[in-house]
Design a protein around this motif. Sequence first.
Motif, PDB file in Angstrom:
ATOM      1  N   GLU A  32      -2.623   9.670   7.722  1.00 25.35           N
ATOM      2  CA  GLU A  32      -1.796   8.549   8.170  1.00 25.35           C
ATOM      3  C   GLU A  32      -1.060   7.925   7.003  1.00 25.35           C
ATOM      4  OE1 GLU A  32      -2.970   5.196  10.546  1.00 25.35           O
ATOM      5  OE2 GLU A  32      -4.010   6.496  11.954  1.00 25.35           O
ATOM      6  N   LEU A  33      -1.759   7.764   5.892  1.00 21.49           N
ATOM      7  CA  LEU A  33      -1.154   7.173   4.709  1.00 21.49           C
ATOM      8  C   LEU A  33      -0.044   8.079   4.171  1.00 21.49           C
ATOM      9  CD1 LEU A  33      -1.034   4.969   2.580  1.00 21.49           C
ATOM     10  CD2 LEU A  33      -2.935   6.086   1.387  1.00 21.49           C
ATOM     11  N   PHE A  34      -0.280   9.382   4.138  1.00 22.23           N
ATOM     12  CA  PHE A  34       0.738  10.322   3.683  1.00 22.23           C
ATOM     13  C   PHE A  34       1.966  10.268   4.579  1.00 22.23           C
ATOM     14  CE2 PHE A  34      -0.313  13.559   0.383  1.00 22.23           C
ATOM     15  CZ  PHE A  34      -1.443  12.937  -0.119  1.00 22.23           C
ATOM     16  N   HIS A  45      -5.432  -0.488   7.391  1.00 23.70           N
ATOM     17  CA  HIS A  45      -4.039  -0.215   7.729  1.00 23.70           C
ATOM     18  C   HIS A  45      -3.792   1.263   8.034  1.00 23.70           C
ATOM     19  CE1 HIS A  45      -2.073  -4.114   6.828  1.00 23.70           C
ATOM     20  NE2 HIS A  45      -3.119  -4.283   6.032  1.00 23.70           N
ATOM     21  N   PHE A  46      -4.590   2.135   7.423  1.00 25.70           N
ATOM     22  CA  PHE A  46      -4.402   3.580   7.604  1.00 25.70           C
ATOM     23  C   PHE A  46      -5.768   4.224   7.812  1.00 25.70           C
ATOM     24  CE2 PHE A  46      -1.035   1.990   4.857  1.00 25.70           C
ATOM     25  CZ  PHE A  46       0.088   2.389   5.565  1.00 25.70           C
ATOM     26  N   ILE A  84       0.836  -1.204   0.000  1.00 27.97           N
ATOM     27  CA  ILE A  84       0.000   0.000   0.000  1.00 27.97           C
ATOM     28  C   ILE A  84       0.870   1.252   0.000  1.00 27.97           C
ATOM     29  CG2 ILE A  84      -1.642   1.355   1.353  1.00 27.97           C
ATOM     30  CD1 ILE A  84      -2.825  -1.366   2.296  1.00 27.97           C
ATOM     31  N   VAL A  85       1.885   1.264   0.856  1.00 26.24           N
ATOM     32  CA  VAL A  85       2.769   2.430   0.943  1.00 26.24           C
ATOM     33  C   VAL A  85       3.534   2.622  -0.358  1.00 26.24           C
ATOM     34  CG1 VAL A  85       4.824   3.368   2.083  1.00 26.24           C
ATOM     35  CG2 VAL A  85       2.999   2.352   3.456  1.00 26.24           C
ATOM     36  N   GLU A  95       2.754  19.495   6.992  1.00 29.55           N
ATOM     37  CA  GLU A  95       3.735  19.150   8.016  1.00 29.55           C
ATOM     38  C   GLU A  95       5.049  18.628   7.427  1.00 29.55           C
ATOM     39  OE1 GLU A  95       5.802  18.401  11.498  1.00 29.55           O
ATOM     40  OE2 GLU A  95       4.192  19.773  10.977  1.00 29.55           O
ATOM     41  N   PRO A  96       5.030  17.658   6.492  1.00 25.79           N
ATOM     42  CA  PRO A  96       6.321  17.222   5.936  1.00 25.79           C
ATOM     43  C   PRO A  96       7.072  18.336   5.214  1.00 25.79           C
ATOM     44  CG  PRO A  96       4.487  16.170   4.782  1.00 25.79           C
ATOM     45  CD  PRO A  96       3.929  16.817   5.994  1.00 25.79           C
TER      46      PRO A  96
END
Length: 203
Positions: A63-65, A57-58, A22-23, A126-127
Amino acid sequence: MTKRRYTLGQRAATQEETRRRIVEATVHLHETLGPRATTISAVAERAKVQRLTVYRHFADENELFKACTSHWFASHPIPEPSAWAMETGLARVQRALGQLYSYYRRTEAMWTVTFRDEADVPALEEPMRRVRSFLDGIRDDLLDHLAPDISAIDGMRVTLGSAVQFPTWQSLARQGPDDAAIAGLVCDWLRGVSSALPPAPHR
């Protein structure tokens, strides 16, 4: 009991593999389509899972990001000051920017879509804040090792602050010069700001 442990271990490994797929699917779609155009449905299709599996999972896109960002930076870390720790003055600037620009060239596709979509994707806030803070640290490191006189410090900070940014590199790179030449141009600009600096290092 042994069989039970084995079954749980298999299940955990399968879940971890699914999470990884997924990631990695998200990373691929971010780089090719851009974060703005990446949907959960597209992620699920590329990862060959159901949309519900992605949400298991997310919990949400944030969360996924976050997982996607961590995964990508683990494989593509931004160069750090330790890589040019033995250099000083303009030689340090030349080495640092040369490495940073080489990194930007290798990762241009991802940075291009990230900057393009940043304003439209709240999860990028944020990133990107952390990236800019890191680049400010590189700027300050280079400024400290130039030891500018007080009259030139503001101009040199602005010059270096612009020089470490991806959009600055990309704009100059598209006009033809290689990364070492672009870093050399920045050294020339710094000498224009402060006449107290020695000649630019050989390049």
